[in-house]
Write a protein that holds these residues in place. Sequence first.
Motif, PDB file in Angstrom:
ATOM      1  N   VAL A 106      78.911  12.977  38.189  1.00 39.11           N
ATOM      2  CA  VAL A 106      78.133  13.041  39.427  1.00 39.11           C
ATOM      3  C   VAL A 106      77.807  14.509  39.651  1.00 39.11           C
ATOM      4  O   VAL A 106      78.699  15.357  39.614  1.00 39.11           O
ATOM      5  N   LEU A 107      76.531  14.805  39.859  1.00 39.76           N
ATOM      6  CA  LEU A 107      76.103  16.164  40.175  1.00 39.76           C
ATOM      7  C   LEU A 107      75.688  16.220  41.637  1.00 39.76           C
ATOM      8  O   LEU A 107      74.979  15.338  42.115  1.00 39.76           O
ATOM      9  N   TYR A 108      76.114  17.259  42.340  1.00 40.07           N
ATOM     10  CA  TYR A 108      75.760  17.414  43.746  1.00 40.07           C
ATOM     11  C   TYR A 108      74.400  18.103  43.832  1.00 40.07           C
ATOM     12  O   TYR A 108      74.247  19.252  43.423  1.00 40.07           O
ATOM     13  N   ASN A 109      73.407  17.412  44.356  1.00 43.18           N
ATOM     14  CA  ASN A 109      72.042  17.944  44.417  1.00 43.18           C
ATOM     15  C   ASN A 109      71.925  19.209  45.254  1.00 43.18           C
ATOM     16  O   ASN A 109      71.032  20.016  45.021  1.00 43.18           O
ATOM     17  N   ASP A 110      72.799  19.395  46.239  1.00 39.84           N
ATOM     18  CA  ASP A 110      72.689  20.579  47.087  1.00 39.84           C
ATOM     19  C   ASP A 110      73.383  21.807  46.497  1.00 39.84           C
ATOM     20  O   ASP A 110      73.377  22.873  47.090  1.00 39.84           O
ATOM     21  N   PHE A 111      73.960  21.688  45.314  1.00 42.21           N
ATOM     22  CA  PHE A 111      74.595  22.824  44.645  1.00 42.21           C
ATOM     23  C   PHE A 111      73.515  23.677  43.980  1.00 42.21           C
ATOM     24  O   PHE A 111      72.598  23.157  43.361  1.00 42.21           O
ATOM     25  N   ASN A 112      73.610  24.981  44.101  1.00 44.35           N
ATOM     26  CA  ASN A 112      72.619  25.881  43.520  1.00 44.35           C
ATOM     27  C   ASN A 112      73.031  26.233  42.087  1.00 44.35           C
ATOM     28  O   ASN A 112      73.734  27.212  41.846  1.00 44.35           O
ATOM     29  N   PHE A 113      72.585  25.436  41.144  1.00 42.07           N
ATOM     30  CA  PHE A 113      72.936  25.628  39.738  1.00 42.07           C
ATOM     31  C   PHE A 113      72.401  26.941  39.176  1.00 42.07           C
ATOM     32  O   PHE A 113      73.009  27.536  38.304  1.00 42.07           O
ATOM     33  N   ALA A 114      71.259  27.391  39.674  1.00 42.17           N
ATOM     34  CA  ALA A 114      70.634  28.604  39.152  1.00 42.17           C
ATOM     35  C   ALA A 114      71.491  29.846  39.391  1.00 42.17           C
ATOM     36  O   ALA A 114      71.397  30.810  38.640  1.00 42.17           O
TER      37      ALA A 114
END
Length: 116
Positions: free
Chosen positions: A8-16
């Motif tokens: 599960v990936l949290y969409n609000d996490f700033n991966f960049a």
Amino acid sequence: MGFNTVAVLYNDFNFAKQPDIGQRIHDAMRGWSWRDRDRLATHFGAGMVISQEHADHTQIVAVGRNTGQPIEDCNDLDYLALQRMAECLIRHGWTAKPPARKRKKTTSALRQGDRP
């Protein structure tokens, strides 16, 4: 063939802005075998690993509330998830129907000595 991992990936996490995210995901994938001893072994800050299986097998998972689990571990699915599962089974030739509703015993039945 190897193994496949579901996360599960949290969409609000700033991966960049996380240069080490690849290493963190890698560590969480490797932590799958320790999940029973360390409940955070599969977390990587931007999500969590919820299932891992040999690539020759199909994985079915339920995801919700920022977490998930393999279908065989689920015991509290909501009506919508159960309805979608039933529809999938029906498309594959199975039968599926909701359980019968339990009827409450009336007060008159209780007065006659019946136990609830």
